[in-house]
Design a protein around this motif. Sequence first.
Motif, PDB file in Angstrom:
ATOM      1  N   PRO A  89      47.879  53.896  46.924  1.00 28.03           N
ATOM      2  CA  PRO A  89      48.817  52.895  47.449  1.00 28.03           C
ATOM      3  C   PRO A  89      48.616  51.490  46.879  1.00 28.03           C
ATOM      4  CG  PRO A  89      48.014  54.296  49.232  1.00 28.03           C
ATOM      5  CD  PRO A  89      47.271  54.724  48.002  1.00 28.03           C
ATOM      6  N   GLU A  90      47.362  51.068  46.707  1.00 31.67           N
ATOM      7  CA  GLU A  90      47.079  49.721  46.207  1.00 31.67           C
ATOM      8  C   GLU A  90      47.649  49.499  44.812  1.00 31.67           C
ATOM      9  OE1 GLU A  90      44.865  51.738  47.542  1.00 31.67           O
ATOM     10  OE2 GLU A  90      44.311  50.678  49.393  1.00 31.67           O
ATOM     11  N   ALA A  91      47.821  50.593  44.050  1.00 33.12           N
ATOM     12  CA  ALA A  91      48.354  50.458  42.692  1.00 33.12           C
ATOM     13  C   ALA A  91      49.772  49.876  42.713  1.00 33.12           C
ATOM     14  CB  ALA A  91      48.335  51.807  41.978  1.00 33.12           C
ATOM     15  N   GLY A  92      50.509  50.154  43.781  1.00 34.63           N
ATOM     16  CA  GLY A  92      51.864  49.613  43.901  1.00 34.63           C
ATOM     17  C   GLY A  92      51.839  48.103  44.011  1.00 34.63           C
ATOM     18  N   LEU A  93      50.923  47.630  44.828  1.00 34.12           N
ATOM     19  CA  LEU A  93      50.773  46.185  45.020  1.00 34.12           C
ATOM     20  C   LEU A  93      50.314  45.516  43.719  1.00 34.12           C
ATOM     21  CD1 LEU A  93      50.689  43.914  47.078  1.00 34.12           C
ATOM     22  CD2 LEU A  93      48.398  44.658  47.741  1.00 34.12           C
ATOM     23  N   LEU A  94      49.345  46.135  43.049  1.00 34.83           N
ATOM     24  CA  LEU A  94      48.823  45.555  41.807  1.00 34.83           C
ATOM     25  C   LEU A  94      49.894  45.545  40.718  1.00 34.83           C
ATOM     26  CD1 LEU A  94      45.216  47.093  41.862  1.00 34.83           C
ATOM     27  CD2 LEU A  94      45.898  44.772  42.478  1.00 34.83           C
ATOM     28  N   ARG A  95      50.745  46.579  40.711  1.00 36.74           N
ATOM     29  CA  ARG A  95      51.817  46.600  39.707  1.00 36.74           C
ATOM     30  C   ARG A  95      52.844  45.502  39.983  1.00 36.74           C
ATOM     31  NH1 ARG A  95      56.234  51.239  38.019  1.00 36.74           N
ATOM     32  NH2 ARG A  95      57.206  49.922  36.424  1.00 36.74           N
ATOM     33  N   LEU A  96      53.174  45.315  41.247  1.00 36.47           N
ATOM     34  CA  LEU A  96      54.105  44.230  41.591  1.00 36.47           C
ATOM     35  C   LEU A  96      53.550  42.892  41.106  1.00 36.47           C
ATOM     36  CD1 LEU A  96      55.034  45.402  45.177  1.00 36.47           C
ATOM     37  CD2 LEU A  96      56.734  44.785  43.440  1.00 36.47           C
ATOM     38  N   ARG A  97      52.272  42.641  41.394  1.00 33.86           N
ATOM     39  CA  ARG A  97      51.662  41.365  40.987  1.00 33.86           C
ATOM     40  C   ARG A  97      51.700  41.199  39.481  1.00 33.86           C
ATOM     41  NH1 ARG A  97      46.207  41.758  44.822  1.00 33.86           N
ATOM     42  NH2 ARG A  97      47.237  41.255  46.792  1.00 33.86           N
ATOM     43  N   LYS A  98      51.307  42.268  38.769  1.00 32.75           N
ATOM     44  CA  LYS A  98      51.184  42.175  37.313  1.00 32.75           C
ATOM     45  C   LYS A  98      52.551  42.117  36.637  1.00 32.75           C
ATOM     46  CE  LYS A  98      48.345  42.006  33.820  1.00 32.75           C
ATOM     47  NZ  LYS A  98      47.488  40.803  33.651  1.00 32.75           N
ATOM     48  N   LEU A 106      48.651  32.065  47.159  1.00 31.22           N
ATOM     49  CA  LEU A 106      48.355  30.993  48.123  1.00 31.22           C
ATOM     50  C   LEU A 106      48.013  31.618  49.468  1.00 31.22           C
ATOM     51  CD1 LEU A 106      49.617  29.419  45.875  1.00 31.22           C
ATOM     52  CD2 LEU A 106      51.267  28.436  47.469  1.00 31.22           C
ATOM     53  N   ARG A 107      46.802  31.378  49.929  1.00 35.49           N
ATOM     54  CA  ARG A 107      46.386  31.950  51.205  1.00 35.49           C
ATOM     55  C   ARG A 107      45.928  30.851  52.153  1.00 35.49           C
ATOM     56  NH1 ARG A 107      43.703  37.896  49.979  1.00 35.49           N
ATOM     57  NH2 ARG A 107      45.658  38.702  49.181  1.00 35.49           N
ATOM     58  N   PRO A 108      46.829  30.360  52.972  1.00 34.37           N
ATOM     59  CA  PRO A 108      46.437  29.327  53.919  1.00 34.37           C
ATOM     60  C   PRO A 108      45.586  29.941  55.039  1.00 34.37           C
ATOM     61  CG  PRO A 108      48.758  29.878  54.198  1.00 34.37           C
ATOM     62  CD  PRO A 108      48.248  30.716  53.060  1.00 34.37           C
ATOM     63  N   VAL A 134      43.669  29.047  46.842  1.00 30.43           N
ATOM     64  CA  VAL A 134      44.549  29.358  45.722  1.00 30.43           C
ATOM     65  C   VAL A 134      43.785  30.327  44.825  1.00 30.43           C
ATOM     66  CG1 VAL A 134      45.783  28.430  43.729  1.00 30.43           C
ATOM     67  CG2 VAL A 134      45.705  27.129  45.861  1.00 30.43           C
ATOM     68  N   ARG A 135      44.198  31.568  44.886  1.00 30.49           N
ATOM     69  CA  ARG A 135      43.502  32.638  44.186  1.00 30.49           C
ATOM     70  C   ARG A 135      44.277  33.039  42.937  1.00 30.49           C
ATOM     71  NH1 ARG A 135      43.506  38.846  46.616  1.00 30.49           N
ATOM     72  NH2 ARG A 135      42.718  39.853  44.732  1.00 30.49           N
ATOM     73  N   GLU A 136      43.606  33.083  41.789  1.00 31.23           N
ATOM     74  CA  GLU A 136      44.236  33.580  40.568  1.00 31.23           C
ATOM     75  C   GLU A 136      44.488  35.074  40.789  1.00 31.23           C
ATOM     76  OE1 GLU A 136      45.567  34.832  36.962  1.00 31.23           O
ATOM     77  OE2 GLU A 136      43.852  35.759  37.937  1.00 31.23           O
ATOM     78  N   VAL A 141      38.675  40.291  36.637  1.00 32.32           N
ATOM     79  CA  VAL A 141      38.112  41.634  36.624  1.00 32.32           C
ATOM     80  C   VAL A 141      39.100  42.679  37.166  1.00 32.32           C
ATOM     81  CG1 VAL A 141      37.016  41.589  38.900  1.00 32.32           C
ATOM     82  CG2 VAL A 141      35.879  42.780  37.009  1.00 32.32           C
ATOM     83  N   TYR A 142      40.133  42.225  37.849  1.00 33.24           N
ATOM     84  CA  TYR A 142      41.129  43.167  38.366  1.00 33.24           C
ATOM     85  C   TYR A 142      41.872  43.860  37.235  1.00 33.24           C
ATOM     86  CZ  TYR A 142      40.996  42.259  43.398  1.00 33.24           C
ATOM     87  OH  TYR A 142      40.636  42.202  44.715  1.00 33.24           O
ATOM     88  N   PHE A 143      42.130  43.123  36.165  1.00 34.75           N
ATOM     89  CA  PHE A 143      42.981  43.675  35.106  1.00 34.75           C
ATOM     90  C   PHE A 143      42.316  43.713  33.728  1.00 34.75           C
ATOM     91  CE2 PHE A 143      45.848  41.977  38.371  1.00 34.75           C
ATOM     92  CZ  PHE A 143      46.631  43.093  38.616  1.00 34.75           C
ATOM     93  N   GLY A 249      38.340  35.052  44.964  1.00 30.75           N
ATOM     94  CA  GLY A 249      39.419  34.688  45.882  1.00 30.75           C
ATOM     95  C   GLY A 249      39.708  35.795  46.880  1.00 30.75           C
ATOM     96  N   ASP A 250      39.572  37.029  46.423  1.00 33.23           N
ATOM     97  CA  ASP A 250      39.772  38.172  47.321  1.00 33.23           C
ATOM     98  C   ASP A 250      38.740  38.121  48.456  1.00 33.23           C
ATOM     99  OD1 ASP A 250      40.736  40.714  48.205  1.00 33.23           O
ATOM    100  OD2 ASP A 250      39.007  41.643  47.226  1.00 33.23           O
ATOM    101  N   MET A 251      37.496  37.927  48.085  1.00 31.65           N
ATOM    102  CA  MET A 251      36.415  37.915  49.083  1.00 31.65           C
ATOM    103  C   MET A 251      36.494  36.694  49.988  1.00 31.65           C
ATOM    104  SD  MET A 251      33.170  39.037  46.839  1.00 31.65           S
ATOM    105  CE  MET A 251      32.171  38.673  48.252  1.00 31.65           C
TER     106      MET A 251
HETATM  107  C1  IPM Z   1      44.194  41.676  48.991  1.00 30.95           C
HETATM  108  C2  IPM Z   1      43.779  43.114  49.030  1.00 30.95           C
HETATM  109  C3  IPM Z   1      44.069  43.740  47.680  1.00 30.95           C
HETATM  110  C4  IPM Z   1      43.226  43.043  46.630  1.00 30.95           C
HETATM  111  C5  IPM Z   1      43.863  45.257  47.619  1.00 30.95           C
HETATM  112  C6  IPM Z   1      44.654  45.982  48.697  1.00 30.95           C
HETATM  113  C7  IPM Z   1      44.167  45.823  46.263  1.00 30.95           C
HETATM  114  O1  IPM Z   1      42.439  43.212  49.387  1.00 30.95           O
HETATM  115  O2  IPM Z   1      45.385  41.406  48.737  1.00 30.95           O
HETATM  116  O3  IPM Z   1      43.352  40.810  49.230  1.00 30.95           O
HETATM  117  O4  IPM Z   1      42.057  43.391  46.409  1.00 30.95           O
HETATM  118  O5  IPM Z   1      43.735  42.114  46.018  1.00 30.95           O
END
Ligand code: IPM
Length: 369
Positions: A89-98, A106-108, A134-136, A141-143, A249-251
């Motif tokens: 499922p996460e691949a869908g989100l990553l494809r949209l972003r890329k 932007l994560r307030p 503000v996360r790149e 390392v994601y891509f 930024g994710d963490m």
């Molecule tokens: C986020 C999520 C995603 C990420 C996952 C679901 C791929 O944790 O949006 O923070 O790691 O970017």
Amino acid sequence: MPQYNLFVLPGDGIGPEVMAEIEKIAAWLSREGIVHFEIEKGLVGGAAYDAHGTAISDADMGRANAADAVLLAAVGGPKWNGVPYEVRPEAGLLRLRKDMNLFANLRPAICYPALADASSLKRELVDGLDLMIVRELTGGVYFGEPKQIIDLGNGQKRGIDTQVYDTYEIERIGRIAFELARQRRNKVTSSEKRNVMKSGVLWHEVITSLHAREYPDVELEHQLADALGMQLVRRPKQFDVIVTDNLFGDMLSDVAAMLTGSLGMLPSASLGEKSAASETRKALYEPVHGSAPDIAGKGIANPIAMIGSFSMALRYSFNLGELADRIEKAISDVLEKGLRTADISGGATTILSTSQMGDAILAELQVVA
Ligand code: IPM
Ligand code: MG
């Protein structure tokens, strides 16, 4: 009345439940003659996998690219634990972003005074907290390539991910951070690990020189990512805008989210480059929380992060900042009145369902109007 296309991806778990509240608000905005959203729906994540074996179809990718903005609720769940990695499922989100080149996330993190006691930190540390991470989002390392597991042939395997950043990627995310800071409290904290990573050395160098060249009026400080994590839980109100890479930024955004009392409260915006012709950007808006499979289908999920994400869409994609202010005020007023969903109940006697909370915010919105 202005009219826009909204491509809506409810996704999995509680996604469809919280997204339904957006449709209610959009319908009201249209009835009132304020703005009309033409809503088209698609599938992403497990829902897309079940329907056609991919995490998002090419047709839906095309719709996402063509829309004025995309709203996504959540993807994933244990049901899809066994599906191939490429179509998880996460691949869908990553494809949209890329594919949409949504490089700026932007994560307030805002702590509503009414909820300060729900934070795991003491009230005085978080009450009134208002910071922006503000996360790149399309690099690092994601891509980075190579990204693989290779067989070393001696009974050992090697897992490889590549952290890589080019100057232009750091500059464009830096600009987003500095511009936002100018509209806020005028301070940027840039974060990397230049003490161990070459990409961190470059990040530090590029941000420092961008600041000197274009944003000397903004206060800039640098903090190593581990120290920043520590400072976030020690004294979070010292921050205004934090700019950092994809993984840090994710963490750090999960940590910041928890400071506010509930992950169910936080919206996010992912923005692309401005198109020269129209001054508009591709954009996707989504709550920071996940699909919460444990409570899916029960109608008890908190829709506030989803509604907050819609509000960010009004602000950043449709230039409707005042309307966004009104929605955010309605959320805050509803909380002040003691209305709560289960995740933020904090001992409240009446607990609202997802749709009751959506209705309460809509009712408040009509008053604020
Ligand atoms: C986020 C999520 C995603 C990420 C996952 C679901 C791929 O944790 O949006 O923070 O790691 O970017
Ligand atoms: Mg995350």
